[in-house]
Design an enzyme around this catalytic site. Structure first.
Site, PDB file in Angstrom:
ATOM      1  N   LYS A  89       0.257   3.267  -3.030  1.00 30.12           N
ATOM      2  CA  LYS A  89      -0.931   4.108  -3.211  1.00 30.12           C
ATOM      3  C   LYS A  89      -0.549   5.594  -3.310  1.00 30.12           C
ATOM      4  O   LYS A  89      -1.275   6.385  -3.901  1.00 30.12           O
ATOM      5  CB  LYS A  89      -1.922   3.859  -2.067  1.00 30.12           C
ATOM      6  CG  LYS A  89      -2.524   2.450  -2.143  1.00 30.12           C
ATOM      7  CD  LYS A  89      -3.351   2.076  -0.927  1.00 30.12           C
ATOM      8  CE  LYS A  89      -3.910   0.654  -1.092  1.00 30.12           C
ATOM      9  NZ  LYS A  89      -4.520   0.117   0.134  1.00 30.12           N
ATOM     10  N   TYR A 100      -4.601  -2.675  -9.868  1.00 25.50           N
ATOM     11  CA  TYR A 100      -4.412  -2.397  -8.433  1.00 25.50           C
ATOM     12  C   TYR A 100      -3.466  -3.432  -7.797  1.00 25.50           C
ATOM     13  O   TYR A 100      -2.531  -3.078  -7.075  1.00 25.50           O
ATOM     14  CB  TYR A 100      -5.777  -2.380  -7.724  1.00 25.50           C
ATOM     15  CG  TYR A 100      -5.670  -2.389  -6.221  1.00 25.50           C
ATOM     16  CD1 TYR A 100      -5.374  -1.229  -5.516  1.00 25.50           C
ATOM     17  CD2 TYR A 100      -5.841  -3.569  -5.496  1.00 25.50           C
ATOM     18  CE1 TYR A 100      -5.255  -1.245  -4.125  1.00 25.50           C
ATOM     19  CE2 TYR A 100      -5.717  -3.596  -4.113  1.00 25.50           C
ATOM     20  CZ  TYR A 100      -5.422  -2.431  -3.439  1.00 25.50           C
ATOM     21  OH  TYR A 100      -5.288  -2.456  -2.070  1.00 25.50           O
ATOM     22  N   SER A 146       0.795  -1.237   0.000  1.00 25.78           N
ATOM     23  CA  SER A 146       0.000   0.000   0.000  1.00 25.78           C
ATOM     24  C   SER A 146       0.822   1.280   0.000  1.00 25.78           C
ATOM     25  O   SER A 146       0.257   2.360  -0.174  1.00 25.78           O
ATOM     26  CB  SER A 146      -0.961   0.006   1.178  1.00 25.78           C
ATOM     27  OG  SER A 146      -1.982  -0.928   0.941  1.00 25.78           O
ATOM     28  N   VAL A 201       1.332  -3.459   3.813  1.00 33.40           N
ATOM     29  CA  VAL A 201       1.193  -4.700   4.562  1.00 33.40           C
ATOM     30  C   VAL A 201       2.436  -5.616   4.374  1.00 33.40           C
ATOM     31  O   VAL A 201       2.592  -6.616   5.073  1.00 33.40           O
ATOM     32  CB  VAL A 201      -0.172  -5.329   4.162  1.00 33.40           C
ATOM     33  CG1 VAL A 201      -0.069  -6.091   2.873  1.00 33.40           C
ATOM     34  CG2 VAL A 201      -0.779  -6.135   5.249  1.00 33.40           C
ATOM     35  N   TYR A 205      -4.380   3.989   8.056  1.00 34.69           N
ATOM     36  CA  TYR A 205      -5.754   3.473   8.289  1.00 34.69           C
ATOM     37  C   TYR A 205      -6.255   3.876   9.669  1.00 34.69           C
ATOM     38  O   TYR A 205      -6.064   5.023  10.072  1.00 34.69           O
ATOM     39  CB  TYR A 205      -5.797   1.947   8.077  1.00 34.69           C
ATOM     40  CG  TYR A 205      -5.010   1.525   6.866  1.00 34.69           C
ATOM     41  CD1 TYR A 205      -5.458   1.908   5.602  1.00 34.69           C
ATOM     42  CD2 TYR A 205      -3.814   0.825   6.968  1.00 34.69           C
ATOM     43  CE1 TYR A 205      -4.732   1.561   4.470  1.00 34.69           C
ATOM     44  CE2 TYR A 205      -3.087   0.484   5.847  1.00 34.69           C
ATOM     45  CZ  TYR A 205      -3.547   0.853   4.605  1.00 34.69           C
ATOM     46  OH  TYR A 205      -2.830   0.534   3.501  1.00 34.69           O
TER      47      TYR A 205
HETATM   48  N1  GLN Z   1      -2.534  -5.680  -1.536  1.00 25.37           N
HETATM   49  C1  GLN Z   1      -3.073  -5.422  -0.222  1.00 25.37           C
HETATM   50  C2  GLN Z   1      -4.581  -5.501  -0.267  1.00 25.37           C
HETATM   51  O1  GLN Z   1      -5.144  -5.019  -1.196  1.00 25.37           O
HETATM   52  C3  GLN Z   1      -2.599  -4.087   0.241  1.00 25.37           C
HETATM   53  C4  GLN Z   1      -3.050  -3.753   1.628  1.00 25.37           C
HETATM   54  C5  GLN Z   1      -2.029  -2.993   2.435  1.00 25.37           C
HETATM   55  O2  GLN Z   1      -0.846  -2.915   2.146  1.00 25.37           O
HETATM   56  N2  GLN Z   1      -2.489  -2.475   3.545  1.00 25.37           N
HETATM   57  O3  GLN Z   1      -5.223  -6.073   0.589  1.00 25.37           O
END
Ligand code: GLN
Length: 310
Positions: free
Chosen positions: A67, A192, A64, A262, A244
């Site tokens: 993003k 994505y 993420s 993550v 988050y």
């Molecule tokens: N690829 C992970 C997902 O879509 C990314 C989530 C993350 O890094 N928090 O669930």
């Protein structure tokens, strides 16, 4: 004054001794199997000087953190029209939460929760096509990074995400019901997952984030990547939404705009001063790197780099 090189090696030493290292993400083997003992940090300062320690040259899945780069591309394309499809508010919910999409008519709360990042991906697929969007992402990153060895989109990992991504598929279908996804669910989600599957190391990631430290300018070539205003917007959103439902606690402990993934990576920015990437694959209960956060907290204590400094 203690030098940055000394500070970062002190933090490396302190982190080696930590017993509780959190847990790796368990939903796909490529993330679950990463050794919890990895730890790396890299800092690029405003003069472009790199300070690095630990496994700062070892590749990991930035997940993420990507993003931020997707958002930069989409903001540059759409400008403020983007905010008609994604809001700018903290969610207070986990990264993959679906619940707010119902009361908010398919408009995600911010571009850093999964739903918001999937809308951003949809915008990029509309503009560039499925393959072209991957190219655009790499074209953004390549000039920012001095040594791109090992920086690539890990298609196997993206495939694992695709095979297990029932929840992300649900989010995307749900938003399509409200006409907030304009391409096929498979293409938007496929992009994505590939964006999340970017493999980088801390040195590359700190360099890739350096335009956010320098008001949108790539410090390596002086070229503008993003307008100053959109850069400020990105940093504000990183501060409010980058971790988050752990964003508030991160802001209190670290006091810097940051974005976690993550895979255990975090990109944090000290505006006008430094771009920092840290990686430790064990996560806390909110899905953010446990020792990554601790390392940044130590760094800010030792340098006084909080944006709330006096
Ligand atoms: N690829 C992970 C997902 O879509 C990314 C989530 C993350 O890094 N928090 O669930």
């Amino acid at each position: 004054m203690v030098s940055l090189a000394q500070i970062i090696s002190e933090i490396s030493y302190e982190m080696q001794g930590e017993k509780d290292r959190g847990k790796t993400a368990s939903y796909i083997p490529s993330l679950a199997q990463v050794d919890l003992h990895h730890w790396g940090m890299a800092i690029v300062d405003r003069d472009g000087k790199m300070y690095a320690s630990g496994d700062s040259h070892k590749q990991f899945s930035i997940q993420s953190v990507s993003k931020v780069f997707g958002l930069s591309l989409a903001l540059d394309l759409e400008g403020d029209d983007l905010w008609e499809r994604v809001r700018q508010e903290p969610s207070g919910s986990p990264f993959n939460s679906i619940i707010q999409l119902e009361s908010e008519h398919g408009i995600p709360r911010n571009p850093f929760i999964n739903a918001g990042a999937i809308v951003v991906s949809d915008i990029l697929v509309s503009k560039y096509g499925f393959q072209g969007a991957q190219g655009a992402l790499l074209q953004l990153l390549n000039p920012l990074v001095s040594n791109i060895d090992g920086m690539f989109i890990d298609y196997e990992l993206a495939q694992e995400e695709d095979e297990t991504g029932f929840r992300n598929r649900a989010l995307t279908n749900y938003m399509k019901n409200f006409d907030n996804i304009h391409n096929s669910v498979d293409e938007t989600l496929g992009f994505y997952f590939r964006q999340c599957a970017l493999s980088m190391n801390c040195q590359q990631l700190a360099e890739a984030g350096a335009f956010l430290m320098s008001a949108g300018i790539n410090p390596r070539n002086g070229k503008r990547v993003l307008s100053t205003r959109h850069t400020q917007t990105t940093l504000a959103l990183m501060m409010m939404c980058g971790h988050y439902d752990g964003s508030g606690a991160f802001a209190v402990r670290v006091g810097l705009p940051g974005k976690s993934g993550v895979g255990g990576g975090i990109l944090a920015i000290v505006p006008g001063v430094a771009s920092i990437a840290v990686w430790s694959p064990g996560l806390n209960e909110k899905g953010n790197s446990l020792l990554g956060t601790k390392s940044l907290e130590r760094l800010v204590q030792k340098t006084g780099w909080s944006v709330f400094r006096y």
